[in-house]
Design an enzyme around this catalytic site. Structure first.
Site, mmCIF file in Angstrom:
data_model
loop_
_atom_site.group_PDB
_atom_site.id
_atom_site.type_symbol
_atom_site.label_atom_id
_atom_site.label_comp_id
_atom_site.label_asym_id
_atom_site.label_seq_id
_atom_site.Cartn_x
_atom_site.Cartn_y
_atom_site.Cartn_z
ATOM 1 N N LEU A 1 0.820 -1.214 0.000
ATOM 2 C CA LEU A 1 0.000 0.000 0.000
ATOM 3 C C LEU A 1 0.854 1.264 0.000
ATOM 4 O O LEU A 1 0.323 2.371 -0.137
ATOM 5 C CB LEU A 1 -0.922 0.015 1.220
ATOM 6 C CG LEU A 1 -1.987 -1.086 1.291
ATOM 7 C CD1 LEU A 1 -2.692 -1.040 2.639
ATOM 8 C CD2 LEU A 1 -2.989 -0.943 0.163
ATOM 9 N N LYS B 1 15.056 -6.397 4.888
ATOM 10 C CA LYS B 1 15.375 -5.366 5.876
ATOM 11 C C LYS B 1 16.731 -5.573 6.549
ATOM 12 O O LYS B 1 17.445 -4.607 6.826
ATOM 13 C CB LYS B 1 14.268 -5.282 6.922
ATOM 14 C CG LYS B 1 12.944 -4.766 6.363
ATOM 15 C CD LYS B 1 11.903 -4.613 7.455
ATOM 16 C CE LYS B 1 10.584 -4.108 6.883
ATOM 17 N NZ LYS B 1 9.579 -3.887 7.938
ATOM 18 N N ASP C 1 9.993 1.674 11.459
ATOM 19 C CA ASP C 1 8.952 0.734 11.865
ATOM 20 C C ASP C 1 8.589 0.913 13.332
ATOM 21 O O ASP C 1 7.416 0.892 13.712
ATOM 22 C CB ASP C 1 9.407 -0.712 11.625
ATOM 23 C CG ASP C 1 9.328 -1.115 10.167
ATOM 24 O OD1 ASP C 1 8.503 -0.533 9.429
ATOM 25 O OD2 ASP C 1 10.079 -2.016 9.752
ATOM 26 N N GLY D 1 9.818 -12.711 14.907
ATOM 27 C CA GLY D 1 10.195 -12.498 13.525
ATOM 28 C C GLY D 1 10.688 -11.091 13.274
ATOM 29 O O GLY D 1 11.074 -10.361 14.201
ATOM 30 N N GLY E 1 -2.026 -3.428 12.080
ATOM 31 C CA GLY E 1 -0.891 -3.219 11.205
ATOM 32 C C GLY E 1 -1.064 -2.081 10.225
ATOM 33 O O GLY E 1 -0.074 -1.476 9.799
#
Length: 269
Positions: free
Chosen positions: A15, A65, A101, A127, A234
């Site tokens: 998005l 990342k 983040d 994770g 999220g």
């Protein structure tokens, strides 16, 4: 014209182009934000090609990342501590790594009335998203971390002095633990995956965060709402982490990020 983008694999579902291109329009900046699909073996070459083609920055998503941090010439303290970067800025022939983040998580929590400090927080999953969230929770006295693979949880917990590993089999007990925050960073509850199967007991968490946003309302979020607890998902994290990213390559903050979030929530619900 400012050129920026997001690089990942896969990336067609992202998005981010919709968010950032909307913000370019609203701020009347001549800019374009693109999606770049790069397999892991092609990532470094794709980043350097983008820099050579005039991109000023790239957001980085799964699965790149950690590699993004490795290839950077310089990195922010937060990116170093988290061990991953979701933003690469190209300047003066160098690559600068940043992690926004954790900022997105923190902003989402605070905007919904939650706190980033307290006695206890609970985090499920170890994770890629968990490290940034644990970084944001350093003002909690104790963070209980549970993951299906205990060794992975222990490796992550070793980087944060306030984190204690709990067996995954005890996750149901964690739902009844009195805590300031209960955070699901796993894929459980996402469309196409098994549900988390959590029961939020008494007294339970003061606030619930689920990093999933497809569906918008997971079983966990539904249970939290029913219990009258504030929640964040999220999608909220995605939009709020995009704010410092946009400012990094556009030079000014977006005008109406809250409206962007509201419109996306209405569309995806």
């Amino acid at each position: 014209m400012i050129r920026a983008g997001v690089i990942g694999h896969p990336v067609s579902h992202s998005l981010s182009p919709r968010i950032h291109n909307r913000w370019f329009e609203e701020t009347e900046i001549d800019g374009r934000y693109e999606a770049i699909d790069a397999r892991p073996e092609d990532f470094v070459e794709a980043v350097r090609r983008a820099a050579g083609d005039g991109f000023v920055a790239l957001n980085v998503t799964i699965p790149h990342k950690e590699k993004a941090l490795e290839i950077a010439d310089e990195a922010s303290p937060s990116a170093r501590a988290i061990g991953a970067a979701n933003l690469l800025v190209f300047r003066d022939g160098k690559i600068f790594a940043e992690n926004t983040d954790w900022c997105g998580f923190a902003e989402a929590v605070e905007r919904e009335g939650g706190s980033l400090a307290g006695d206890t927080a609970v985090v499920l999953g170890a994770g890629g998203a968990a490290a940034g969230i644990l970084y944001a929770l350093q003002d909690f006295e104790n963070v209980l971390l549970a993951n299906r693979t205990r060794a992975r949880a222990e490796a992550l917990a070793g980087r944060f002095p306030n984190v204690t590993v709990v067996d995954w089999e005890k996750k149901l007990e964690l739902g009844a633990t009195e805590s300031g925050l209960f955070v699901n960073t796993t894929s459980l509850g996402m469309a196409g995956y098994p549900t988390l199967g959590m029961i939020l007991g008494d007294p339970g968490p003061a606030m619930v965060v689920d990093i999933v946003y497809a569906p918008m309302e997971t079983k966990l979020i539904r249970a939290a709402r029913k219990a009258g607890k504030p929640v964040a998902n999220g999608l909220s994290m995605l939009v709020w982490q995009a704010v410092p990213s946009f400012e990094a390559f556009a030079g000014i903050p977006p005008k109406r990020p809250a409206a962007t979030l509201a419109d996306l929530e209405a569309e995806l619900s």
